[in-house]
Structure formats: C-alpha cells, structure tokens
Scaffold this active site. Structure first.
Site, short mmCIF file in Angstrom:
data_model
loop_
_atom_site.label_atom_id
_atom_site.label_comp_id
_atom_site.label_asym_id
_atom_site.label_seq_id
_atom_site.Cartn_x
_atom_site.Cartn_y
_atom_site.Cartn_z
N ASN A 88 0.69 -1.25 0.15
CA ASN A 88 -0.14 0.09 0.12
C ASN A 88 0.74 1.13 0.07
O ASN A 88 0.45 2.55 -0.43
CB ASN A 88 -0.80 -0.11 1.18
CG ASN A 88 -1.34 1.19 1.31
OD1 ASN A 88 -2.57 1.79 0.64
ND2 ASN A 88 -0.93 2.00 2.60
N TYR A 152 3.76 10.21 -11.30
CA TYR A 152 2.68 9.23 -10.82
C TYR A 152 2.03 8.36 -11.65
O TYR A 152 1.85 7.14 -11.20
CB TYR A 152 1.78 10.49 -10.00
CG TYR A 152 0.76 9.61 -9.12
CD1 TYR A 152 1.33 9.06 -7.82
CD2 TYR A 152 -0.62 9.59 -8.99
CE1 TYR A 152 0.47 8.51 -6.94
CE2 TYR A 152 -1.48 8.87 -8.38
CZ TYR A 152 -0.69 8.34 -7.29
OH TYR A 152 -1.68 7.70 -6.30
N LYS A 156 1.86 4.07 -11.11
CA LYS A 156 0.83 3.45 -11.04
C LYS A 156 0.39 2.53 -12.16
O LYS A 156 -0.05 1.53 -11.94
CB LYS A 156 -0.28 4.46 -10.55
CG LYS A 156 0.02 5.09 -9.21
CD LYS A 156 -0.17 4.19 -8.03
CE LYS A 156 0.03 4.73 -6.80
NZ LYS A 156 -0.01 3.69 -5.65
#
Length: 234
Positions: A88, A152, A156
């Site tokens: 996470n 980012y 991801k």
C-alpha cells in the site's frame, strides 16, 4: 459472522488507506503488522487499533529490499506465519514533466513501483507455503493519465501491469493476486488534511471492507483487478 484467521502485512499502514485496511482486518479477526518509515509512528498507529497480540507496528522503507525482508522475518517471528501481503505504501509529486525533478521522479518510482516488487519478493515464499494472497493498492491514475501526473501515472500504470503479470505467474502456485484501483479517497495523501469536505469521497474503511470481502471469497474466485470510485463526483 465469519472470522478471518489470517496474518496480514500492510505497508504504509500508519494512516489513510493502510490504516483503514488494518483496522478493518483486526475487526474481522486477523492479526496484522503495519509498517512505515518511522517506527514510533508505526507503533503508535498499531496501539490505536488493538493490542500487540492483534497488531504490531514495524519500521520498513519499501525502497530498500533488505528492510522488507527484515519486516517479513519479524512478522513470522511474532505471529508464526504470513498469509496476506498488501503493498500500500505510496506517494505523489505532481508537476509538468518539464518541471518535475529527478529526485521526485525517483522517489515515486522507487516507492510506488519498485517498493511493490520488493514487498512481494520478500513475502512470496510464505504466500506460496500458505496458499496466501497478495494485493497491491494502485490508483485510477494507473489507467487514466492526466496533466502534471507523468511520474505518478508512470508508477501506478507500472503497479497495475506488474500486479497483473504477478497474478498470472502465481495463480497456479496457489497464491491469489489482486490489484485495487481507488479513485478519490479521504486520506493524508500529498499533504492533505482530511476534513468535512471529504465526505463525498471513498473512506479508508471502505477500502478496508473491500479487502475483508476479498479474503472471504471462495478460493476458486479471483477478482484480479478492481476499480472503485465515489458514487458521486462531489
């Protein structure tokens, strides 16, 4: 109500999604270890959720493979096993690609993507031994690009691709693998302080409930990629 008898490791578990997932799992009967880069923060968060026979806090920087190996070893020493690993930990730095710094790019790739690999690599032998479950927390930014999000998005998108490939590698080795792609979540992400205006967003405990539901599903069922969004946009 079904009680889950699982030992779970959650990276980045001191606040936000990781904290919400940890609390939901402890409430469901799991024994949980959460990690963060600061040991005091991890132990404080763990104490706020439950007693040490239920949850412990560990120091680990997911950018360091040796830290994740040590964290897994400590979990096995404390709880005797490891059944579920949830990658996470993550961060975001947002700027136009011509202004994004090398340091910010490296921080995101090392934490958000390489860290997920290190976390799985550290725990995969135990997961294979225990017919376990690996989950990564990606983002809808892992399938939808946007201006200012080059680093980012790259991290991801990588998490989504990595986890889906890992699912194919591990499914016949009795390890279930799921990537979760949340939309707007109430959290401390990128320095945000949760407030009343976040009420329309997904709450960390909602992601926690999703994880509990996944662990309760039949072994023969594998939701390999899950997108979740707020019901409304505001």
């Amino acid at each position: 109500m079904t009680t889950l008898n699982k030992v779970v490791y959650i990276t980045g578990g001191t606040k936000g999604i990781g904290y919400g997932v940890a609390k939901a799992l402890v409430d469901a009967g799991c024994r949980v270890a959460i990690s963060g880069r600061n040991l005091d923060d991890a132990e404080k968060a763990a104490r706020s959720i439950g007693a040490t026979h239920q949850i412990i806090g560990l120091r680990s920087d997911v950018r360091e493979a040796c830290d994740e190996i040590e964290a897994v070893n400590l979990i096995i020493q404390h709880f005797g096993q490891l059944d579920v690993v949830i990658a996470n930990a993550g961060l975001g730095k947002f700027a136009s690609v011509d202004e994004l710094s090398v340091d910010d790019w490296k921080a995101m790739i090392d934490t958000n993507l390489t860290g997920v690999f290190y976390t799985l690599k550290a725990g995969v032998s135990e997961l294979k031994r225990n017919k376990g479950y690996f989950m990564s927390i990606a983002s809808l930014a892992g399938i939808n690009f946007f201006a200012g999000g080059s680093g980012y998005n790259a991290s991801k998108f990588g998490v989504v691709g990595f986890t889906q490939a890992a699912m194919l590698d591990l499914r016949d080795k009795d390890v279930k693998v799921t990537v979760i792609l949340p939309g707007s979540v109430t959290s401390h992400f990128n320095g945000h302080v949760p407030n009343a205006e976040d009420s329309w967003k997904i709450q960390p405990e909602d992601v926690g409930q999703l994880v509990v539901d996944l662990l309760k599903m039949n072994r023969n069922v594998l939701p390999s990629k899950i997108e979740i969004r707020p019901t409304r946009t505001k």
